[in-house]
Write a protein that holds these residues in place. Structure first.
Motif, PDB file in Angstrom:
ATOM      1  N   ARG A   1      22.587  44.854  19.159  1.00  0.00           N
ATOM      2  CA  ARG A   1      23.900  45.230  18.409  1.00  0.00           C
ATOM      3  C   ARG A   1      23.883  46.663  18.414  1.00  0.00           C
ATOM      4  O   ARG A   1      23.030  47.273  18.472  1.00  0.00           O
ATOM      5  CB  ARG A   1      23.532  44.584  17.122  1.00  0.00           C
ATOM      6  CG  ARG A   1      24.656  44.556  16.232  1.00  0.00           C
ATOM      7  CD  ARG A   1      24.685  43.932  14.825  1.00  0.00           C
ATOM      8  NE  ARG A   1      23.262  43.680  14.271  1.00  0.00           N
ATOM      9  CZ  ARG A   1      23.089  43.039  13.212  1.00  0.00           C
ATOM     10  NH1 ARG A   1      24.036  42.403  12.813  1.00  0.00           N
ATOM     11  NH2 ARG A   1      21.758  42.864  12.972  1.00  0.00           N
ATOM     12  N   SER A   2      25.125  46.989  18.151  1.00  0.00           N
ATOM     13  CA  SER A   2      25.440  48.624  18.035  1.00  0.00           C
ATOM     14  C   SER A   2      24.856  49.239  16.733  1.00  0.00           C
ATOM     15  O   SER A   2      24.491  48.420  15.873  1.00  0.00           O
ATOM     16  CB  SER A   2      26.954  48.756  18.319  1.00  0.00           C
ATOM     17  OG  SER A   2      27.713  48.485  17.043  1.00  0.00           O
ATOM     18  N   LEU A   3      24.762  50.381  16.881  1.00  0.00           N
ATOM     19  CA  LEU A   3      24.157  50.895  15.275  1.00  0.00           C
ATOM     20  C   LEU A   3      25.162  50.839  14.500  1.00  0.00           C
ATOM     21  O   LEU A   3      24.668  50.906  13.369  1.00  0.00           O
ATOM     22  CB  LEU A   3      23.836  52.396  15.802  1.00  0.00           C
ATOM     23  CG  LEU A   3      22.670  52.691  16.853  1.00  0.00           C
ATOM     24  CD1 LEU A   3      22.636  54.293  16.905  1.00  0.00           C
ATOM     25  CD2 LEU A   3      21.555  52.210  16.242  1.00  0.00           C
ATOM     26  N   GLU A   4      26.307  50.699  14.796  1.00  0.00           N
ATOM     27  CA  GLU A   4      27.430  50.424  13.686  1.00  0.00           C
ATOM     28  C   GLU A   4      27.215  48.985  13.026  1.00  0.00           C
ATOM     29  O   GLU A   4      27.660  48.688  11.879  1.00  0.00           O
ATOM     30  CB  GLU A   4      28.923  50.616  14.138  1.00  0.00           C
ATOM     31  CG  GLU A   4      29.011  52.082  14.364  1.00  0.00           C
ATOM     32  CD  GLU A   4      28.414  52.416  15.842  1.00  0.00           C
ATOM     33  OE1 GLU A   4      28.486  51.740  16.655  1.00  0.00           O
ATOM     34  OE2 GLU A   4      27.990  53.505  15.758  1.00  0.00           O
ATOM     35  N   GLY A   5      26.685  48.100  13.746  1.00  0.00           N
ATOM     36  CA  GLY A   5      26.396  46.636  13.196  1.00  0.00           C
ATOM     37  C   GLY A   5      27.384  45.678  13.790  1.00  0.00           C
ATOM     38  O   GLY A   5      27.601  44.624  13.824  1.00  0.00           O
TER      39      GLY A   5
END
Length: 107
Positions: free
Chosen positions: A103-107
């Motif tokens: 998953r990206s760090l942004e969620g």
């Protein structure tokens, strides 16, 4: 984060999960989950999370993923199933997300 405080909070939940190492206990739990849980000092929130198989909630209530996964395994689930449920996505979407690097760090 699983720290000392979370460990103390989840002690009864984790010890319940550890009982599932024993085949007789797994059979007994499977026959009558509420009655089996009566033998353990779970908080009402932990008990509900176990009965509803709310994996993320179990961790929030002090469960250790390695212990709570014993319950998932009893249900025939893989870590991917649990990860998908905790992430709120379908299993195939979760698998693809892991293949793509997570998953990206942004969620």
């Amino acid at each position: 984060m699983f720290d000392g405080q979370r460990s103390r909070q989840g002690y009864a939940l984790n010890m319940f999960c550890m009982t599932l190492n024993n085949a007789a206990n797994r059979a007994e739990f499977s026959q009558d989950e509420p009655a089996y849980l009566d033998r353990h000092a779970l908080s009402p929130e932990q008990r509900a999370a176990v009965l509803d198989r709310e994996w993320l909630r179990m961790l929030q209530l002090g469960g250790n993923i390695y212990y709570t996964f014993k319950l998932a395994a009893l249900d025939g689930l893989t870590m991917q199933h649990v990860g998908a449920q905790m992430s709120g996505v379908e299993l195939e979407d979760f698998r693809q997300m892991m293949i793509d690097g997570g998953r990206s760090l942004e969620g």
